[in-house]
Design a protein around this motif. Structure first.
Motif, PDB file in Angstrom:
ATOM      1  N   UNK A 155      39.869  24.400   1.944  1.00  0.00           N
ATOM      2  CA  UNK A 155      41.309  24.130   1.120  1.00  0.00           C
ATOM      3  C   UNK A 155      41.201  22.458   0.811  1.00  0.00           C
ATOM      4  N   UNK A 156      41.020  21.417   1.938  1.00  0.00           N
ATOM      5  CA  UNK A 156      40.370  20.537   1.462  1.00  0.00           C
ATOM      6  C   UNK A 156      39.878  19.795   0.542  1.00  0.00           C
ATOM      7  N   UNK A 157      38.805  19.799   1.110  1.00  0.00           N
ATOM      8  CA  UNK A 157      37.386  19.705   0.109  1.00  0.00           C
ATOM      9  C   UNK A 157      37.915  20.202  -1.222  1.00  0.00           C
ATOM     10  N   UNK A 179      32.662  24.879 -10.879  1.00  0.00           N
ATOM     11  CA  UNK A 179      30.700  24.846 -11.005  1.00  0.00           C
ATOM     12  C   UNK A 179      30.562  24.276  -9.521  1.00  0.00           C
ATOM     13  N   UNK A 180      31.023  22.959  -8.690  1.00  0.00           N
ATOM     14  CA  UNK A 180      31.530  22.487  -7.921  1.00  0.00           C
ATOM     15  C   UNK A 180      31.878  23.423  -6.000  1.00  0.00           C
ATOM     16  N   UNK A 181      33.240  24.133  -7.492  1.00  0.00           N
ATOM     17  CA  UNK A 181      33.079  25.385  -5.730  1.00  0.00           C
ATOM     18  C   UNK A 181      32.571  26.325  -5.710  1.00  0.00           C
ATOM     19  N   UNK A 182      31.917  26.542  -6.820  1.00  0.00           N
ATOM     20  CA  UNK A 182      31.006  27.956  -6.159  1.00  0.00           C
ATOM     21  C   UNK A 182      29.550  27.228  -5.639  1.00  0.00           C
ATOM     22  N   UNK A 227      28.827  28.085  -1.503  1.00  0.00           N
ATOM     23  CA  UNK A 227      27.362  29.075  -1.407  1.00  0.00           C
ATOM     24  C   UNK A 227      26.546  28.092  -0.306  1.00  0.00           C
ATOM     25  N   UNK A 228      26.625  26.800  -0.683  1.00  0.00           N
ATOM     26  CA  UNK A 228      25.327  25.517   0.478  1.00  0.00           C
ATOM     27  C   UNK A 228      26.172  25.300   1.712  1.00  0.00           C
ATOM     28  N   UNK A 229      27.320  24.956   1.049  1.00  0.00           N
ATOM     29  CA  UNK A 229      28.377  24.504   2.512  1.00  0.00           C
ATOM     30  C   UNK A 229      29.278  25.590   3.244  1.00  0.00           C
ATOM     31  N   UNK A 230      29.413  26.304   2.677  1.00  0.00           N
ATOM     32  CA  UNK A 230      30.242  27.227   4.041  1.00  0.00           C
ATOM     33  C   UNK A 230      29.273  28.598   4.175  1.00  0.00           C
ATOM     34  N   UNK A 231      28.196  29.067   2.967  1.00  0.00           N
ATOM     35  CA  UNK A 231      27.062  30.009   3.108  1.00  0.00           C
ATOM     36  C   UNK A 231      27.895  31.262   2.777  1.00  0.00           C
ATOM     37  N   UNK A 248      19.696  28.049   6.519  1.00  0.00           N
ATOM     38  CA  UNK A 248      20.445  28.578   5.919  1.00  0.00           C
ATOM     39  C   UNK A 248      20.810  29.622   7.884  1.00  0.00           C
ATOM     40  N   UNK A 249      20.273  30.096   8.336  1.00  0.00           N
ATOM     41  CA  UNK A 249      20.995  30.470   9.751  1.00  0.00           C
ATOM     42  C   UNK A 249      20.922  29.537  10.729  1.00  0.00           C
TER      43      UNK A 249
END
Length: 338
Positions: free
Chosen positions: A12-14, A30-33, A37-41, A109-110
């Motif tokens: 939520x902060x990001x 697009x930035x939220x996608x 995907x990349x930061x929170x997996x 990622x894992x």
């Protein structure tokens, strides 16, 4: 549960930060996608994007998500350009390398996720240790305060006990003096008791002598009393005999009196009967007198104009006889009254 809450908080902060940096809706989606995907997996979806951003319509996050997946596939595809390789072989080799890169990225990622979980676990453990240390510090401070209060209470109790001990010492000293005084008084009373015992013994001997003399006098008095009782019994028997004779005489007198009363009652009945007869005669005489008076009045009214004298009721023989009868009735009534 705490990790999930912390991830949601960071997400939520990001997103709030991205809303400030990217005011345009499509760029923001697009930035939220990319963030999901990349930061929170997390694989982004249209509903999740719309619930997080809350901008535009539902078609906007869907189209942005399609573009994101297409761009991601395009970037993940590996192209091998070699003039000697056939096109299908170069494409197969590119796909193989793409698969290897995807697997390597997934493995990385894992590992990143595992490392992140370890870091989060260590952070949570550190936070728990800090909380435990704070709780232990609080308990230690509480125990210290309790011990300080107990120490102060103990000091107060010690002072109170010392004061009580001083009072008890003074009381003990006073009691010792009182015990000594009571012992002296007990000795004095013991001596007085010995004197009283001697006096009591002498008085007891005197009382015994007096009792023996009184017993002798009592025996003599008892003999006299027995003689008096015999005399009283004789007098009582004589009195009872006289009483019986007096009772017989009283019964005889009562019978005579009863007969006299019955005779008087019979005479009274006869007198009452005669009185009734005389009262009837008197009533007849009174009615006759009334009729004579009425006749006299009528005669007076009829003979008042004439000058000749008419004999009155007082001088007429019937009136005299009626008056005599009335006087006789009154005399008989007076005699017949009881």
């Amino acid at each position: 549960m705490s990790d999930v809450l912390s991830n949601e908080t960071r997400l939520a902060a990001d997103i709030e930060r991205l809303k400030v940096e990217f005011p345009k809706t499509r760029e923001l989606y697009r930035e939220v996608c990319a963030l999901l995907f990349f930061r929170f997996g997390v694989a982004p979806t249209a509903n999740r994007l719309y619930n997080l951003v809350r901008r535009g319509t539902m078609s906007t996050p869907a189209s942005v998500l399609s573009e994101f997946w297409a761009e991601l596939r395009e970037k993940s595809r590996v192209r091998i350009e070699h003039p000697d390789l056939p096109k299908d072989l170069s494409e197969a080799a590119g796909e193989l390398i793409g698969v290897l890169w995807a697997r390597a990225a997934a493995s990385a990622q894992a590992e990143l996720t595992s490392l992140r979980d370890d870091v989060e676990a260590q952070r949570a453990e550190a936070e728990q240790k800090v909380v435990a240390a704070r709780e232990e510090l609080g308990r230690t401070e509480t125990a210290l305060e309790q011990r300080t209060a107990a120490l102060l209470t103990a000091q107060v109790e010690i002072r109170e006990l010392e004061r009580q001990q001083a009072q008890e010492a003074a009381t003990r000293k006073a009691l010792d003096a009182q015990i000594k005084r009571l012992g002296e008084e007990a000795l004095a009373r013991e001596r007085e008791l010995e004197k009283v015992r001697d006096t009591f013994s002498r008085d007891l001997e005197k009382l015994r002598e007096t009792a023996s003399r009184a017993e002798e006098r009592l025996r003599a008095s008892e003999k006299r009393a027995l003689l008096e009782i015999d005399r009283e019994r004789s007098a009582t028997a004589k009195a009872q005999k006289e009483l019986a004779e007096a009772a017989k005489r009283a019964e005889k007198r009562e019978a005579e009196h009863r007969r006299t009363v019955e005779a008087l009652q019979a005479q009274q009945g006869d007198a009452r009967h005669q009185t009734g007869v005389l009262q009837g005669k008197l009533a007849a005489l009174e009615s006759a007198q009334k009729s004579l008076q009425e006749q006299l009045k009528s005669l007076r009214t009829t003979t008042r104009p004439s000058t000749r004298r008419v004999p009155t009721a007082e001088t007429s023989p019937p009136a005299r006889r009626a008056a005599r009868k009335a006087a006789a009735v009154k005399t008989a009534r007076a005699k017949g009254r009881p």
